[in-house]
Design an enzyme around this catalytic site. Structure first.
Site: not given
Length: 325
Positions: A200-201, A203, A269
């Site tokens: 994600n952004r 991470e 997920d």
């Protein structure tokens, strides 16, 4: 807006085989009313009136694969305790073929959330890292499961199951299986050679550094694609949608749809499950990203770790068609 995903693509997801390896956990929810503050400390008193349990982590990825019409095989480590027994029961109910390796000294990863009026008040985590013997069993079991799989997903929640991620990636790629990794932590070197990473952004900013402009993000993505020899990098960007960066090809961006966001837990997920099925069904990149974005949008409109069904995705496609008329 990407328009490559068509209703006739959805039946192609049925029966595709996805091997999910990673950190499985139990998500437990306690629901209750708050009507007073504790006299012992300035905290709310929750009168628990109900509870619910759902598959979490890698197990939720497998659950999403099944919800979208695919077949899922789960390879993970649990303890020998009540939480493991509940995971076993939920997997059986969901028709997921699971091989759970038991570590008697390990508490099964459990996330306990306490909610009142749909608002999370606190989360309690119970976890520990698996022993070396259990991780060795993962590697051995992976070799047997690989023949069955069309696509491999490594679902890394940082709980220790994927300590040998680099070895698993090498074996899968040697067997010509695409590998999708939902990464965690600062060490992306261990994901070298994967087909697709899905940070994600936040991470991605943790490993690549922050960016202020689109061109900076594109440059960072290109750098990491080359550095890790990864074919694709999908950055999920919350209200900005998601962007797929590709080695040697233009990036693809799919914007977020306007909707009420109820709970983002588990949306990642859903993204990796949808992408895995799209890869197995040999959909093109644009269709794969659009499928993942639609499915994730459905899930964030639900409470807790949830799934998106083929029927729900089809309904979203129909809404898009109506809006374009």
């Amino acid at each position: 807006m990407l328009r490559a995903l068509l209703p006739e693509h959805l039946p192609r997801l049925a029966g595709q085989r996805v091997l999910v390896v990673g950190d499985a956990m139990l998500d437990r929810y306690w629901f209750g009313a708050v009507e007073r503050i504790s006299p012992e400390a300035p905290v709310p008193v929750v009168a628990v009136g109900g509870s619910e349990e759902r598959l979490g982590g890698a197990a939720n990825v497998a659950r999403n694969v099944v919800a979208l019409g695919g077949q899922a095989r789960l390879l993970a480590v649990t303890g020998v305790d009540e939480a493991a027994a509940r995971i076993d029961a939920l997997l059986a109910e969901t028709h997921i073929d699971a091989q759970l390796l038991r570590d008697p000294a390990l508490p099964t990863t459990l996330k306990l959330r306490v909610l009142s009026r749909s608002q999370q008040l606190i989360r309690l985590d119970f976890e520990a890292r698996p022993a070396a013997a259990a991780l060795a069993q993962i590697e051995a079991a992976f070799a047997d499961a690989l023949d069955w799989a069309q696509v491999v997903v490594l679902s890394d929640y940082g709980k220790g199951t994927l300590g040998a991620a680099s070895t698993l990636i090498e074996r899968a790629r040697a067997a010509a299986r695409p590998v999708i990794v939902d990464p965690k932590g600062h060490d992306y070197e261990r994901y070298r050679g994967a087909t697709l990473l899905t940070p994600n952004r936040g991470e991605f900013a943790t490993v690549a550094g922050p960016w202020a402009r689109e061109d900076e993000l594109h440059a960072k993505a290109a750098d990491w694609l080359a550095r890790l020899r990864v074919e694709r990098l999908l950055v999920t960007r919350s209200e900005q949608g998601m962007t797929l960066f590709r080695a040697g090809a233009p990036a693809l961006h799919d914007p977020a749809r306007a909707r009420e966001v109820f709970d983002v837990s588990g949306a990642g997920d859903t993204v990796v499950a949808a992408l895995a099925l799209a890869f197995a069904a040999e959909l093109d990149d644009a269709a794969a990203v659009h499928l993942a974005n639609l499915a994730a949008g459905i899930v964030v409109g639900k409470l807790g770790t949830a799934t998106a069904s083929v029927q729900e995705v089809a309904a979203e496609l129909a809404k898009e068609d109506s809006a374009c008329m």
